[in-house]
Scaffold this motif. Structure first.
Motif, mmCIF file in Angstrom:
data_model
loop_
_atom_site.group_PDB
_atom_site.id
_atom_site.type_symbol
_atom_site.label_atom_id
_atom_site.label_comp_id
_atom_site.label_asym_id
_atom_site.label_seq_id
_atom_site.Cartn_x
_atom_site.Cartn_y
_atom_site.Cartn_z
ATOM 1 N N ARG A 251 15.247 -74.512 14.089
ATOM 2 C CA ARG A 251 15.906 -75.616 14.815
ATOM 3 C C ARG A 251 17.444 -75.200 14.815
ATOM 4 N NH1 ARG A 251 14.301 -80.829 14.684
ATOM 5 N NH2 ARG A 251 16.457 -81.451 13.933
ATOM 6 N N THR A 252 17.621 -73.728 14.558
ATOM 7 C CA THR A 252 19.021 -73.452 14.790
ATOM 8 C C THR A 252 19.127 -72.617 15.943
ATOM 9 O OG1 THR A 252 18.578 -71.375 13.442
ATOM 10 C CG2 THR A 252 19.075 -73.428 12.290
ATOM 11 N N ALA A 253 20.477 -71.915 16.140
ATOM 12 C CA ALA A 253 20.798 -71.246 17.108
ATOM 13 C C ALA A 253 21.168 -69.839 16.700
ATOM 14 C CB ALA A 253 21.657 -71.619 18.306
ATOM 15 N N LEU A 254 20.106 -69.331 15.767
ATOM 16 C CA LEU A 254 20.571 -67.917 14.996
ATOM 17 C C LEU A 254 19.403 -66.944 15.643
ATOM 18 C CD1 LEU A 254 20.954 -69.406 11.386
ATOM 19 C CD2 LEU A 254 22.684 -68.441 12.904
ATOM 20 N N ALA A 255 19.706 -65.700 15.473
ATOM 21 C CA ALA A 255 18.986 -64.616 15.776
ATOM 22 C C ALA A 255 17.660 -64.432 15.100
ATOM 23 C CB ALA A 255 19.874 -63.239 15.939
ATOM 24 N N ASP A 256 17.686 -64.967 13.996
ATOM 25 C CA ASP A 256 16.167 -64.689 13.089
ATOM 26 C C ASP A 256 14.949 -65.178 13.648
ATOM 27 O OD1 ASP A 256 17.584 -63.608 10.577
ATOM 28 O OD2 ASP A 256 18.781 -65.132 11.414
ATOM 29 N N PRO A 257 14.987 -66.249 14.307
ATOM 30 C CA PRO A 257 13.694 -66.923 14.879
ATOM 31 C C PRO A 257 13.060 -66.105 16.108
ATOM 32 C CG PRO A 257 15.104 -68.803 14.388
ATOM 33 C CD PRO A 257 15.853 -67.577 14.376
ATOM 34 N N LEU A 258 14.171 -65.689 17.002
ATOM 35 C CA LEU A 258 13.564 -64.844 18.203
ATOM 36 C C LEU A 258 13.287 -63.358 17.533
ATOM 37 C CD1 LEU A 258 13.257 -64.459 21.325
ATOM 38 C CD2 LEU A 258 15.574 -63.281 21.038
ATOM 39 N N ALA A 259 13.948 -62.849 16.777
ATOM 40 C CA ALA A 259 13.427 -61.612 15.981
ATOM 41 C C ALA A 259 12.157 -61.725 15.383
ATOM 42 C CB ALA A 259 14.621 -61.089 14.952
ATOM 43 N N GLY A 260 12.070 -62.840 14.824
ATOM 44 C CA GLY A 260 10.733 -63.215 14.103
ATOM 45 C C GLY A 260 9.481 -63.150 15.068
ATOM 46 N N ALA A 261 9.818 -63.849 16.157
ATOM 47 C CA ALA A 261 8.857 -64.141 17.215
ATOM 48 C C ALA A 261 8.328 -62.682 17.888
ATOM 49 C CB ALA A 261 9.560 -64.770 18.216
ATOM 50 N N LEU A 262 9.420 -62.001 18.023
ATOM 51 C CA LEU A 262 9.012 -60.492 18.535
ATOM 52 C C LEU A 262 8.555 -59.717 17.601
ATOM 53 C CD1 LEU A 262 12.373 -60.210 20.940
ATOM 54 C CD2 LEU A 262 10.015 -60.462 21.683
ATOM 55 N N ALA A 263 9.107 -59.572 16.370
ATOM 56 C CA ALA A 263 8.528 -58.658 15.319
ATOM 57 C C ALA A 263 6.739 -59.184 15.207
ATOM 58 C CB ALA A 263 9.104 -58.911 14.211
ATOM 59 N N SER A 264 6.504 -60.471 15.106
ATOM 60 C CA SER A 264 5.090 -60.916 15.251
ATOM 61 C C SER A 264 4.428 -60.597 16.187
ATOM 62 C CB SER A 264 5.166 -62.517 15.130
ATOM 63 O OG SER A 264 5.750 -62.950 13.811
ATOM 64 N N LEU A 265 4.803 -60.520 17.499
ATOM 65 C CA LEU A 265 4.154 -59.884 18.781
ATOM 66 C C LEU A 265 4.107 -58.386 18.460
ATOM 67 C CD1 LEU A 265 5.794 -61.885 21.453
ATOM 68 C CD2 LEU A 265 3.506 -62.001 20.868
ATOM 69 N N ARG B 155 -1.745 -49.617 26.198
ATOM 70 C CA ARG B 155 -1.422 -50.593 25.165
ATOM 71 C C ARG B 155 -0.359 -50.273 24.361
ATOM 72 N NH1 ARG B 155 -7.247 -52.876 22.986
ATOM 73 N NH2 ARG B 155 -7.860 -53.855 25.033
ATOM 74 N N GLY B 156 -0.217 -48.824 24.184
ATOM 75 C CA GLY B 156 1.188 -48.099 23.529
ATOM 76 C C GLY B 156 2.465 -48.601 24.321
ATOM 77 N N LEU B 157 2.522 -48.831 25.576
ATOM 78 C CA LEU B 157 3.630 -49.149 26.223
ATOM 79 C C LEU B 157 4.013 -50.772 25.863
ATOM 80 C CD1 LEU B 157 2.980 -47.349 29.663
ATOM 81 C CD2 LEU B 157 4.586 -46.871 27.945
ATOM 82 N N ALA B 158 2.911 -51.178 26.006
ATOM 83 C CA ALA B 158 3.073 -52.598 25.559
ATOM 84 C C ALA B 158 3.559 -52.847 24.106
ATOM 85 C CB ALA B 158 1.792 -53.455 25.709
ATOM 86 N N ALA B 159 3.342 -52.179 23.388
ATOM 87 C CA ALA B 159 3.506 -52.150 22.051
ATOM 88 C C ALA B 159 4.789 -51.605 21.648
ATOM 89 C CB ALA B 159 2.442 -51.535 20.812
ATOM 90 N N GLY B 160 5.195 -50.636 22.426
ATOM 91 C CA GLY B 160 6.457 -50.207 22.368
ATOM 92 C C GLY B 160 7.426 -50.917 22.975
ATOM 93 N N LEU B 161 6.984 -51.754 24.185
ATOM 94 C CA LEU B 161 8.077 -52.741 24.372
ATOM 95 C C LEU B 161 8.520 -53.795 23.540
ATOM 96 C CD1 LEU B 161 9.635 -53.722 26.739
ATOM 97 C CD2 LEU B 161 7.752 -54.793 27.652
ATOM 98 N N LEU B 162 7.301 -54.436 22.936
ATOM 99 C CA LEU B 162 7.587 -55.411 21.808
ATOM 100 C C LEU B 162 8.257 -55.131 20.598
ATOM 101 C CD1 LEU B 162 3.995 -57.268 22.186
ATOM 102 C CD2 LEU B 162 6.303 -58.086 22.874
#
Length: 541
Positions: free
Chosen positions: A128-142, A158-165
């Motif tokens: 519920r904040t505008a901090l970087a951690d939620p987006l970083a957590g989303a991309l780290a989970s992906l 699949r390696g390219l997709a994982a590398g991008l994420l």
């Protein structure tokens, strides 16, 4: 009936996603802006102005500014739009945590993992904040989920997709760089190359077999990351050559002299405190106990999930001078996946005990129902007794939330937030006397940034903070508050929002200077915080 049976999991997934999203977007501006949120929003507003080197605003969170900037946060809804952007990212975290749990522990782990993330206050508060951690957590989970896909079928694509994420996660917040190790860790722990015997010859042969099996995917992952790193390095060098300020990493809260306090074991108390207040002590204890069961019954998937968690937590715990909950928030997706696995492992153990002596088909049926029952009971009891009361208060009565000391300090009772300032500015707008159609307002604060989100169009507004003075200390002599003095000379009166009750006490304002101080109202920051006062100030004649 079979069709309805098959559609039930999908309906549960959709319900969990929508329910979790609703908890995050409802009244998302209930908590006034935090100073770091304001700084992020200000950089996001300039992110798509390509007239400068982006490394000047990076602070180790460059992608986050482009994410928020994508929604063009401007005007009255600036804070709300920025926080909704993080709430959108939470949908990705929830889905990725559930997807990773399913790949690791089976389909019965999917819904419990997602439900945990949707409800856990640790995630709800910071999503519920505008901090970087939620987006970083989303991309780290992906990234963790996509690394599992690579382990199952290591293709270049699949390696390219994982590398991008993985690269996007690191660009969202540099301290998530540990996820770069997950494709290799996953192959070692979960791959289909048999583990070696305990001799060097076998180990060498095993390493060679791993490389042959996964090299194409690993090279693809490394190639994407290296390309992005080269671009960042080139931009950083260009900025340095041109004599510009470059902020590759925000070192404000990094330990300047690493010591024993940087060790994870030394900071166990900080983690335990977060577990008690943002997960709950009973559920934390249950998860620790069931982790032992999970490691016993599904050791390799459990080790991968723990590696995912520690890849995010250890850098933050090791680098940070003061552990803050938001630094750990990016790892909550891993906690959710572990929770899903623990429900499966605990349910299987319970089902085997109930069906002891019966055939395998009966035991499998009981494992299924025991998992569903265990997850349902734990989630319902926890949700009703802890999670939902917290989550509802976050949008309806956030000042009553019980948080770790540091979070209460940052977001509620100290100088880093706009509690009291927001209310004082609104009171001035509602009740203040105008000069023509203008409302002259001067704010005298520790930080001038956050108040700008609460300035109305009809306000002739100025702000003075401590950073303009030697030693970054506000002078105790109000005659040196030049912004106020100049405004008082320009206008017949001016409303002053003061964050300095020690210098201008509400019950004993200065009388021996050039100004008359007439107290209008006061607002106390919650949870025993500082008092914000609104004065009507005029020049003495």
């Amino acid at each position: 009936m079979p069709s309805a049976k098959r559609s039930l999991p999908l309906l549960l997934v959709v319900a969990v996603l929508l329910g979790g999203f609703a908890l995050r977007v409802h009244n998302a501006d209930a908590v006034p802006v935090f100073v770091d949120e304001y700084n992020h929003i200000r950089r996001a507003q300039a992110a798509y102005d390509f007239s400068y080197n982006p490394m000047e605003i990076s602070h180790g969170k460059l992608l986050f500014y482009y994410w928020i900037g994508l929604f063009d946060p401007q005007g009255e809804g600036t804070l709300l739009v920025s926080r909704w952007a993080d709430a959108l990212a939470s949908l990705l975290t929830c889905a990725a945590a559930g997807g990773a749990a399913k790949l690791l522990f089976g389909r019965r782990a999917l819904v419990p993992a997602m439900a945990f993330y949707a409800l856990v206050p640790f995630a709800v508060f910071f999503d519920r904040t505008a901090l970087a951690d939620p987006l970083a957590g989303a991309l780290a989970s992906l990234a963790a989920w996509s690394s599992l896909i690579v382990v199952r079928r290591p293709t270049v694509r699949r390696g390219l997709a994982a590398g991008l994420l993985i690269t996007l996660a690191v660009l969202a917040k540099l301290t998530t760089a540990g996820v770069l190790a997950l494709p290799v860790a996953g192959a070692i722990v979960l791959g289909d190359v048999a583990w070696p015997r305990r001799d060097w010859t076998s180990v060498r042969a095993w390493i060679g077999a791993l490389w042959r099996r996964y090299r194409r995917a690993w090279i693809a992952v490394g190639g994407v990351f290296t390309l992005a790193a080269a671009v960042v390095l080139a931009l950083t060098l260009e900025s340095a050559i041109n004599g510009e300020n470059t902020y590759l990493l925000d070192t404000h809260l990094v330990q300047q002299e690493p010591g024993t306090n940087s060790l994870l074991v030394e900071k166990w108390g900080d983690i335990r405190d977060r577990g008690e207040t943002l997960i709950s002590a009973p559920l934390s204890l249950v998860m620790i106990v069931l982790l032992v069961v999970l490691l016993w019954r599904k050791p390799r998937p459990a080790i991968y999930a723990l590696a995912w968690l520690l890849a995010i937590w250890i850098p933050n715990l090791a680098l940070a001078d003061d552990v803050q909950s938001r630094y750990l928030m990016a790892g909550v997706g891993a906690l959710a996946a572990l929770f899903g696995g623990e429900m499966v492992a605990g349910g299987a153990l319970l089902g085997d005990w109930i069906a002891r002596g019966r055939d395998e088909l009966a035991r499998a049926r009981w494992r299924h129902w025991a998992t569903a029952g265990l997850a349902s009971v734990i989630l319902v009891v926890w949700a009703v007794g802890f999670a939902l009361p917290f989550d509802v208060k976050a949008s309806t009565d956030p000042a009553s939330l019980k948080l770790p000391w540091r979070d209460s300090h940052d977001y509620f009772n100290y100088i880093y937030n706009a509690w009291g300032i927001r209310e004082t500015m609104a009171w001035a707008d509602d009740h203040g006397e105008r000069v023509g159609d203008q409302l002259p307002v001067v704010a005298v604060l520790n930080h001038c940034g956050p108040v700008n989100l609460y300035v109305e169009e009809n306000m002739a507004f100025r702000c003075q903070d401590r950073w303009a003075f030697p030693g970054s200390r506000m002078p105790s002599n109000v005659e040196r508050w030049t912004t106020l003095i100049n405004a008082a000379k320009q206008w017949p009166f001016v409303y002053v929002v003061s964050e300095y009750p020690a210098i201008v006490p509400p019950d004993d304002p200065p009388t021996n200077g050039s100004l008359n101080w007439d107290l209008q109202t006061t607002f106390d920051r919650p949870q025993g915080g500082l008092t914000i006062a609104l004065w009507r100030v005029t020049m003495k004649h």
